[in-house]
Write an enzyme that holds these catalytic residues in place. Structure first.
Site, PDB file in Angstrom:
ATOM      1  N   ASN A  47     -15.782  18.442 -47.292  1.00 36.49           N
ATOM      2  CA  ASN A  47     -15.725  19.675 -48.308  1.00 36.49           C
ATOM      3  C   ASN A  47     -14.557  20.525 -47.918  1.00 36.49           C
ATOM      4  O   ASN A  47     -14.493  21.784 -48.445  1.00 36.49           O
ATOM      5  CB  ASN A  47     -16.907  20.768 -47.794  1.00 36.49           C
ATOM      6  N   HIS A 135     -29.747  23.685 -53.888  1.00 37.92           N
ATOM      7  CA  HIS A 135     -29.637  23.044 -52.492  1.00 37.92           C
ATOM      8  C   HIS A 135     -30.849  23.132 -51.721  1.00 37.92           C
ATOM      9  O   HIS A 135     -32.098  24.239 -51.728  1.00 37.92           O
ATOM     10  CB  HIS A 135     -28.528  23.705 -52.041  1.00 37.92           C
ATOM     11  N   GLU A 179     -27.249  27.523 -58.115  1.00 37.30           N
ATOM     12  CA  GLU A 179     -25.880  27.147 -57.663  1.00 37.30           C
ATOM     13  C   GLU A 179     -24.781  27.506 -59.083  1.00 37.30           C
ATOM     14  O   GLU A 179     -25.148  27.262 -60.262  1.00 37.30           O
ATOM     15  CB  GLU A 179     -25.839  25.973 -57.177  1.00 37.30           C
ATOM     16  N   SER A 183     -24.081  20.812 -55.882  1.00 34.72           N
ATOM     17  CA  SER A 183     -23.505  20.030 -54.505  1.00 34.72           C
ATOM     18  C   SER A 183     -23.655  18.632 -54.907  1.00 34.72           C
ATOM     19  O   SER A 183     -22.980  17.542 -54.210  1.00 34.72           O
ATOM     20  CB  SER A 183     -24.114  20.461 -53.539  1.00 34.72           C
ATOM     21  N   ASP A 209     -25.592  30.889 -55.536  1.00 35.27           N
ATOM     22  CA  ASP A 209     -24.828  30.376 -54.408  1.00 35.27           C
ATOM     23  C   ASP A 209     -23.770  29.849 -54.970  1.00 35.27           C
ATOM     24  O   ASP A 209     -23.501  28.840 -55.772  1.00 35.27           O
ATOM     25  CB  ASP A 209     -25.752  29.080 -53.963  1.00 35.27           C
ATOM     26  N   HIS A 212     -19.908  25.815 -53.470  1.00 37.62           N
ATOM     27  CA  HIS A 212     -18.869  24.819 -53.655  1.00 37.62           C
ATOM     28  C   HIS A 212     -17.762  25.533 -54.717  1.00 37.62           C
ATOM     29  O   HIS A 212     -16.950  24.612 -55.210  1.00 37.62           O
ATOM     30  CB  HIS A 212     -19.567  23.655 -54.101  1.00 37.62           C
ATOM     31  N   LYS A 243     -16.607  25.269 -46.227  1.00 40.75           N
ATOM     32  CA  LYS A 243     -15.789  24.417 -47.257  1.00 40.75           C
ATOM     33  C   LYS A 243     -14.252  24.674 -47.753  1.00 40.75           C
ATOM     34  O   LYS A 243     -13.449  24.383 -46.575  1.00 40.75           O
ATOM     35  CB  LYS A 243     -16.586  24.440 -48.343  1.00 40.75           C
TER      36      LYS A 243
END
Length: 384
Positions: A47, A135, A179, A183, A209, A212, A243
């Protein structure tokens, strides 16, 4: 105890038979490579999206600037006791300033943030509307909240709109949970549409979220909310440092009142040891430099585009629009075989199988970083 041991043994054997048993890999890291049983492989399971975690010059610059007071390897306490060092307050002030929010609150991990925030703010008059593919940490937070939750179909904003219209008047607050970049599929939430919906209702909150996307998206690397110009519309914007920011921990950007409430109610903040000051200093060192990493973000975007188009030409149905690129095989055994072939070809990738992903959607998950070159992509394509 014997009965428990036997039950665990049977369950492990069943997982092994399904091709879904997990084991901890043993590898040695060497910059952008890892060394394992198959030899020296380019790491495509990391990541470390900006390639900062292995940047020796960056590490040396940080270490050379430390004072003896900064070299504290443990906080030795929770934040509510003696673990709330100035390094944490300075990082939170930096984050609030960068996002233009009233406040920010640092957690010890992304899991702590997602598992702790929703249980703290939800009650019997709350409805959660969560994307089907959020997630596991968010799913656990939803379960711990003990409030009603409806999981809407992945990225189906039409269904989300219907659910809001049907339910908003029945609850004191409705929280949309999603998100920004997902992910496992690497695709993105329809953030502009969700924000437009959110603006229509006074009792609608948005929990985003950005794990990423933080460091990767937006002109200054602040994520998809910055990219779409809607930071002010996000009530709870969560990002992680483990990450693209090459560190550890997480944060939520929010209002003053929300921050104070979480300090009093979020059990995953209250009952855990705070992050070490040395770690917090490093995080701030990296985060304040994120706006300057535009070239790294451009290199990452170029690598993504090359691989997307190559996979499309080869007939792969790839859902991704980001640096997370899944090659979905369906069954677990096929994912295991493909991952083994790629590792023999010099690329460190691992199969992703149930329960991480739904049954029938096992895959090899490729995570690109800014250190991946066009030559690396060409070689990867040839192995595929």
């Amino acid at each position: 105890m014997n009965g428990l041991t036997e039950r665990m043994r049977r369950e492990l054997e069943a997982l092994r038979g399904e091709g879904n048993e997990r084991t901890l890999p043993r590898v040695t890291h060497e910059g952008r490579y890892v060394i394992g049983e198959e030899g020296r492989m380019l790491n495509l399971s990391s990541n470390d999206y900006l390639g900062l975690a292995s940047d020796i010059r960056l590490q040396e610059e940080f270490l050379n600037g430390l004072t003896p007071a900064d070299r504290l390897f443990s906080s030795s306490s929770s934040r509510l006791l003696t673990g709330n060092f100035s390094a944490c307050a300075e990082l939170e002030e930096l984050l609030a300033s960068m996002y233009g929010t009233e406040s920010a609150l640092v957690f010890s991990s992304g899991y702590h943030a997602n598992a702790g925030i929703l249980p703290a703010i939800c009650d019997g008059e709350t409805l959660i509307l969560a994307d089907k593919l959020v997630h596991a940490s968010l799913i656990d937070g939803i379960r711990l909240s003990r409030t009603r939750c409806v999981r809407y179909r992945h990225n189906d904003t039409d269904q989300l709109k219907r659910l809001v219209e049907e339910n908003h008047a029945r609850y004191r607050q409705v929280i949309i949970v999603t998100e920004s970049i997902f992910s496992m599929d690497g695709d993105e939430a329809e953030l502009p549409e969700i924000v437009t919906l959110k603006r229509k209702y006074d009792n609608l909150l948005l929990y985003l979220d950005e794990a990423h996307a933080f460091g990767v998206r937006g002109e200054r690397g602040l994520g998809c909310a910055e990219q779409w110009g809607c930071v002010a519309d996000i009530d709870l914007l969560v990002g992680t440092f483990g990450k693209a920011a090459a560190s550890q921990g997480a944060f939520v950007a929010c209002s003053h009142v929300m921050r104070d409430y979480l300090v009093n109610k979020a059990r995953t903040l209250i009952f855990t040891t705070a992050l070490p000051p040395l770690n917090l200093r490093w995080t701030r060192f990296v985060v304040e430099r994120l706006p300057g990493y535009r070239r790294r973000r451009k290199r990452l975007d170029d690598a993504c585009s090359t691989l997307w188009y190559a996979l499309e030409d080869k007939g792969y149905d790839c859902p991704s629009s980001s640096h997370i690129i899944p090659i979905i095989t369906g069954d677990s055994e096929s994912a295991i075989r493909l991952a083994e072939r790629l590792r023999r070809g010099g690329f460190y990738v691992l199969p992703v199988r149930p329960p991480t992903v739904p049954a029938g959607t096992s895959r090899v998950r490729i995570s690109l970083t800014a250190d991946v070159t066009q030559e690396d992509i060409a070689r990867l394509i040839s192995v595929l």
